[in-house]
Motif scaffolding. Structure first.
Motif, short mmCIF file in Angstrom:
data_model
loop_
_atom_site.label_atom_id
_atom_site.label_comp_id
_atom_site.label_asym_id
_atom_site.label_seq_id
_atom_site.Cartn_x
_atom_site.Cartn_y
_atom_site.Cartn_z
N ASP A 32 0.83 -1.21 0.00
CA ASP A 32 0.00 0.00 0.00
C ASP A 32 0.86 1.26 0.00
N LEU A 33 0.22 2.39 -0.15
CA LEU A 33 0.91 3.67 -0.28
C LEU A 33 1.75 4.03 0.94
N PRO A 34 1.24 3.91 2.17
CA PRO A 34 2.10 4.23 3.34
C PRO A 34 3.35 3.34 3.41
N THR A 35 3.21 2.07 3.06
CA THR A 35 4.37 1.18 3.07
C THR A 35 5.39 1.61 2.02
N GLN A 36 4.93 1.99 0.87
CA GLN A 36 5.82 2.45 -0.20
C GLN A 36 6.57 3.71 0.23
N ILE A 37 5.86 4.62 0.89
CA ILE A 37 6.50 5.86 1.35
C ILE A 37 7.55 5.55 2.42
#
Length: 104
Positions: A32-37
Motif C-alpha cells: 500500500d501507499l504508506p508502506t511504499q513511502i
C-alpha cells in the motif's frame, strides 16, 4: 445535479470496480501507499549512510597510502594515534575532565 451525475457513474460496474480496486491498492494491499513511502524513506536513509561510509573509507585509504609511503610519517602516525614511544622516553597525554584525550 452534479451529485446525480456522479451517482450515475458510480453505478457503472467498471467504474465502481476500478474505484474499489484503487482504494484497496492504496490502503489495504501488502504494498500500500504508506508502506511504499516508508520504504522510500528507508532507502534514502540507507543511501545517505552508504555515502557517509564511502567517504570514511576514502579518508582511511588516503591516510593509509600517505603513512605507508614514508618511514618518518609511519613513526609519527604510530606515536600520535597509538601513543607509541621509544625506550627511555616519556609520553604525556593531555586529557579533559572526562579522561578523554584532547586530540583524537
Amino acid at each position: 445535479m452534479l451529485y446525480r451525475r456522479l451517482l450515475r457513474y458510480l453505478r457503472n460496474f467498471y467504474v465502481a470496480t476500478g474505484l474499489g480496486l484503487l482504494v484497496w491498492m492504496t490502503f489495504f494491499d501488502a504494498n500500500d501507499l504508506p508502506t511504499q513511502i516508508r520504504n522510500r524513506w528507508k532507502l534514502y536513509e540507507l543511501d545517505e549512510e552508504a555515502r557517509f561510509y564511502q567517504e570514511k573509507i576514502k579518508a582511511v585509504q588516503d591516510e593509509r597510502r600517505e603513512v605507508l609511503g614514508n618511514d618518518q610519517l609511519r613513526e609519527k602516525f604510530a606515536r600520535e594515534k597509538y601513543l607509541m614511544k621509544k625506550e627511555g622516553e616519556d609520553v604525556f597525554v593531555i586529557v579533559d575532565e572526562h579522561n578523554d584525550p584532547l586530540e583524537k
